[in-house]
Design a protein around this motif. Structure first.
Motif, short mmCIF file in Angstrom:
data_model
loop_
_atom_site.label_atom_id
_atom_site.label_comp_id
_atom_site.label_asym_id
_atom_site.label_seq_id
_atom_site.Cartn_x
_atom_site.Cartn_y
_atom_site.Cartn_z
N ILE A 160 60.01 46.86 46.16
CA ILE A 160 60.65 46.49 47.65
C ILE A 160 60.82 45.30 47.42
CG2 ILE A 160 59.97 48.25 49.16
CD1 ILE A 160 58.36 46.39 50.82
N ALA A 161 62.33 44.48 47.55
CA ALA A 161 62.25 43.33 47.42
C ALA A 161 62.57 42.33 48.64
CB ALA A 161 63.64 43.16 46.43
N SER A 162 62.38 43.03 49.67
CA SER A 162 63.28 42.67 51.54
C SER A 162 63.09 43.45 52.06
CB SER A 162 64.71 42.33 51.49
OG SER A 162 65.61 43.21 51.06
N LEU A 163 63.00 43.06 53.51
CA LEU A 163 62.85 44.12 54.60
C LEU A 163 64.02 45.02 54.66
CD1 LEU A 163 61.25 44.13 57.00
CD2 LEU A 163 61.86 42.66 58.45
N ASP A 164 64.60 44.67 54.77
CA ASP A 164 65.67 45.77 54.68
C ASP A 164 65.93 46.80 53.57
OD1 ASP A 164 67.71 43.71 56.42
OD2 ASP A 164 68.21 42.83 55.13
N ASP A 165 65.35 46.03 51.87
CA ASP A 165 64.85 47.46 50.96
C ASP A 165 64.08 48.23 51.89
OD1 ASP A 165 64.86 48.66 48.73
OD2 ASP A 165 63.88 47.32 47.87
N LEU A 166 63.51 48.04 52.55
CA LEU A 166 61.36 48.96 52.71
C LEU A 166 62.26 49.48 54.12
CD1 LEU A 166 59.05 49.16 53.51
CD2 LEU A 166 58.52 47.42 54.93
N LYS A 167 63.23 48.80 54.46
CA LYS A 167 63.73 49.79 56.31
C LYS A 167 64.42 51.28 55.41
CE LYS A 167 64.24 46.20 59.28
NZ LYS A 167 64.18 45.84 60.73
N HIS A 168 65.51 50.63 53.98
CA HIS A 168 66.33 51.49 53.03
C HIS A 168 65.58 52.67 52.99
CE1 HIS A 168 69.45 53.16 50.96
NE2 HIS A 168 68.48 53.04 49.84
#
Length: 133
Positions: free
Chosen positions: A51-59
Motif C-alpha cells: 500500500i502506498a497511502s492511507l487512501d490506498d489502505l482504505k480502498h
C-alpha cells in the motif's frame, strides 16, 4: 453458464477454528470468504504489503469487505502508540475464515506501515492523536 469460482481447500481437522463445515451446511450463508484460495490470499497479502497511502489502505479495506466480507478496523491501541505495534487491528470473525489468514492480514498491513511511516502518522491523525503536534 460459467463454472463457479474456485473455493479454498478445507483445513486439516483440528488444525483450524474456521468452522468451514458450519458455513457450508447453512443454505443462507455468505460463502464469499471461501473464494479466498491460498493463491488469492497470497496475492492479497502482497497487495496489502505494498500500500502506498492511507487512501490506498482504505480502498483495500473497502474491497476486502465488498468482495470477501472481511471487515478490518485499524485504530490506535489502548496504551500509548510508540510504533506500528501500538495500533489495534480488529478483524471480524467469519465462519470459513482461516485463523492463519486472520493473523496474516494485520501482519501484512503492519509491514506496509513500517515501510511507509507517513501512512501510520496519517492514520493516527485521522483519530485526532496528532492534532496538536
Amino acid at each position: 453458464m460459467s463454472p463457479p469460482p474456485p473455493t479454498r481447500q478445507p483445513c486439516p481437522p483440528g488444525a483450524c477454528d474456521c468452522e468451514r463445515e458450519r458455513l457450508v451446511e447453512r443454505p443462507d450463508a455468505d460463502l464469499r470468504i471461501l473464494w479466498l484460495t491460498r493463491a488469492e490470499e497470497k496475492r492479497l497479502l502482497e497487495r496489502l504489503e505494498s500500500i502506498a497511502s492511507l487512501d490506498d489502505l482504505k480502498h483495500m479495506q473497502q474491497r476486502m469487505h465488498e468482495q470477501l466480507g472481511i471487515r478490518v478496523d485499524i485504530a490506535p491501541g489502548f496504551n500509548e502508540v510508540k510504533s506500528v505495534r501500538g495500533l489495534d487491528f480488529q478483524i471480524a470473525v467469519l465462519p470459513g475464515m482461516c485463523r492463519k489468514t486472520r493473523k496474516a492480514i494485520p501482519t501484512s498491513i503492519r509491514r506496509a506501515l513500517e515501510k511507509r511511516p507517513e501512512i501510520a502518522y496519517q492514520l493516527l491523525n485521522a483519530h485526532d492523536l496528532l492534532r496538536d503536534a
